[in-house]
Every structure is written in C-alpha cells, then in structure tokens.
Scaffold this active site. Structure first.
Site, PDB file in Angstrom:
ATOM      1  N   TYR A 108       0.862  -1.184   0.000  1.00  0.00           N
ATOM      2  CA  TYR A 108       0.000   0.000   0.000  1.00  0.00           C
ATOM      3  C   TYR A 108       0.899   1.236   0.000  1.00  0.00           C
ATOM      4  O   TYR A 108       0.839   2.092   0.879  1.00  0.00           O
ATOM      5  CB  TYR A 108      -0.978   0.009   1.184  1.00  0.00           C
ATOM      6  N   HIS A 121       7.226   5.667   1.229  1.00  0.00           N
ATOM      7  CA  HIS A 121       7.944   4.483   0.714  1.00  0.00           C
ATOM      8  C   HIS A 121       8.755   4.850  -0.519  1.00  0.00           C
ATOM      9  O   HIS A 121       9.892   4.414  -0.693  1.00  0.00           O
ATOM     10  CB  HIS A 121       6.956   3.394   0.284  1.00  0.00           C
ATOM     11  N   LYS A 123      10.094   7.945  10.096  1.00  0.00           N
ATOM     12  CA  LYS A 123       8.805   7.991  10.788  1.00  0.00           C
ATOM     13  C   LYS A 123       8.725   6.879  11.836  1.00  0.00           C
ATOM     14  O   LYS A 123       8.230   7.076  12.915  1.00  0.00           O
ATOM     15  CB  LYS A 123       7.656   7.876   9.794  1.00  0.00           C
ATOM     16  N   MET A 153       3.362  10.792   6.146  1.00  0.00           N
ATOM     17  CA  MET A 153       2.741   9.801   5.255  1.00  0.00           C
ATOM     18  C   MET A 153       2.718   8.440   5.955  1.00  0.00           C
ATOM     19  O   MET A 153       3.724   8.025   6.548  1.00  0.00           O
ATOM     20  CB  MET A 153       3.572   9.661   3.973  1.00  0.00           C
ATOM     21  N   ARG A 202      -1.673   3.895   7.174  1.00  0.00           N
ATOM     22  CA  ARG A 202      -2.823   3.951   8.094  1.00  0.00           C
ATOM     23  C   ARG A 202      -3.614   5.254   7.962  1.00  0.00           C
ATOM     24  O   ARG A 202      -4.743   5.322   8.446  1.00  0.00           O
ATOM     25  CB  ARG A 202      -2.370   3.737   9.540  1.00  0.00           C
TER      26      ARG A 202
END
Ligand code: PAF
Length: 281
Positions: A33, A38, A150, A185, A188
């Site tokens: 996802y 990413h 993060k 980002m 979730r």
C-alpha cells in the site's frame, strides 16, 4: 523489466546470482500500500544501488491480537505499477506459508530498545518486526537496506539487530515525507475520516511547537511534554498513547534537553493509531 518473486528459494537464487556478478543489492522492506514515504526510500535505493528489491509482505507476527492485520490496506497491482515506474527490478512477494511454514518456532528479540515507547503499548510488536526483517535480510542478502525515520524506534532496533548479529548490512534512514499540512505519510492515514484527517495535523503542529520551545531555550522535558500534551488535547477525539522526550540512541527519557533529542508521539484518532517524531537540537 520488473520481476515478481514469490518463493524464498527463488529470491535467494536471484540475490546470490546478483552478488556473484558484483552487483550491489539495495533492499526496501514494506507491507505494501505504497505511498510517497515508501517511494522516497525506494528512489534513494534506485539511485544508490545496482539492483533494488522491494518486499511486500503484511507480517502477521508484528500485529497484536486486537490490531488491524485483517483490514490492513492492500493493493498489489497499484504497488506494482508504482514500483515499475520507479525503476525497481524485483518485488519479493511471499505468502505466509513461505515466511512462516507450519511448525515455525524461532523469534528474535532486541532487548531494551523493544520494550519502550511503541514497544510498551504494542507488546511483541518489535519481536515480530525484528524476526521478519532478519528473515528478509537472510533471503534477500542486501548490501544496503532503507527504512523511514517515521518509524524511528524500528530503524534503531534494526540497526542494533544488524550490529549484534554481525549482518554486515548498511542501514540507511530516510527523513519522513509529509503531506502539505505536515501529517507524516502512512498507510494507516487511509483509515481516517475527512474530519479525523484534518485533526491529525495537530500531531506535527504540537511537535513543531515543542521544537520552538527548545529553540527558545526551554530545557525542561517536563515543560515541553506538557505543552505538547496540551496542544494535542485541543482535539477532542484524540487519545494520547505517549509523548516521549528522549535520547536519540538509547530512547531513555531525557532529564534535561541537551544535544540531539527525540520528540516522539503516538496517538489514537478514532480507532487509528498514528505515530510521528522529530529530532530537536
Ligand atoms: O515498516 C514496515 O512497514 C514494517 O514494519 C516492515 C519493516 C516492512 C517489517 O514488516
């Protein structure tokens, strides 16, 4: 051409072959996802390595019994298109049968670092992360592996795992990518309703306020923590999991702000747990 590999044996063969040809393998483990966060890791890996492997695997052992494993967002065909466009060579996309065959019994626990912050609210989470990442490292055999800031605690635990087990992999941490209003980002974020999404920006606002306090000379972690909590509480539907002000290496709570300091926050907005952090100097 983007290649999708689904078995451990084929992935190992591919990597052993690439290594024999003297190619550097860059590795980005993900749960799919994919979002811009990413992609920042992936683009860096593509720039720095001869061949890049991205794994997509929603790892059940890092989810608690009451967590969102079943509803964790998945969209393999969208991920695949994004990876093809980014110039990734290989996706490792194993099944749970491949990763945890019947009778699987071995787990890795990075002591100390795994027990605080997210580790204390999600018992067993980092044991699952360390286990899957160690397995993926053994299968993909990368030279370099990329993680996002993060998940600050996660990248610290992976660094410790690599050091303690002499894995000889260079771990690279990439700064957090944020939405326009500063929200980090995360896959979730897709759980948030429009109102929750709007309210979620309070997380970064509260940490930026903390940064300003530090810059203006406030040295008391207690005062800074209270200020962050007060700002977070302006959103009614928000529940604080933790607000931590700690050492960037040991994650021990700071008694006084001195040198590089991590401010880390975990909150629930509705049912969605969000984390973020910044480093203040
Ligand atoms: O950060 C994640 O997405 C996961 O924790 C990881 C590193 C892919 C392990 O499952």
């Amino acid at each position: 051409m983007l290649k999708v590999i689904t078995t451990v044996a084929a992935m190992k063969r591919f990597s052993e072959n690439a290594r024999q040809k003297g190619r550097t393998i860059g590795f980005v483990p993900t749960m799919g996802y994919l979002h811009k966060g990413h992609m920042a890791l992936i683009e860096k890996a593509v720039r720095e390595c001869d061949t890049v492997v991205v794994s997509i695997y929603v790892n059940p052992t890092q989810f608690g019994p009451k967590e969102d494993l079943k509803k964790y967002p998945r969209d393999f065909s969208r991920d695949k298109k994004m990876l093809a466009r980014a110039g990734v060579g290989t996706i490792f996309y194993p099944s749970t049968r491949q990763m945890y065959p019947d009778g699987y019994a071995t787990y890795i626990n990075v002591e100390g670092l795994s027990d605080v912050l997210c580790g204390s609210s999600r018992p067993g989470h980092f044991k699952g992360v360390a286990t899957i990442v160690a397995k993926l490292f053994n299968i993909v055999i990368p030279h370099r592996a990329y993680f996002g800031q993060k998940d600050y605690q996660q990248q610290l635990i992976i660094r410790k795992l690599v050091k303690d087990l002499d894995l000889g992999i260079k771990v690279i941490t990439v700064p957090t990518i944020r939405e326009k209003d500063g929200l980090a980002m995360s896959s979730r974020n897709s759980y948030l309703s429009p109102l929750e999404r709007k309210n979620a920006a309070v997380i970064i606002r509260s940490m930026r306020f903390a940064d300003q306090l530090v810059m203006s000379g406030v040295k008391s972690p207690h005062r800074i923590r209270e200020a962050v909590i007060k700002m977070l509480r302006t959103v009614k539907e928000l529940k604080i999991d933790y607000v931590a002000i700690c050492d960037t290496n040991s994650l021990e709570q700071r008694k006084i702000i001195k040198g590089k300091t991590l401010i880390a926050v975990a909150v629930f907005i509705g049912n969605t747990r969000l984390i973020d952090n910044i480093i203040v100097r």
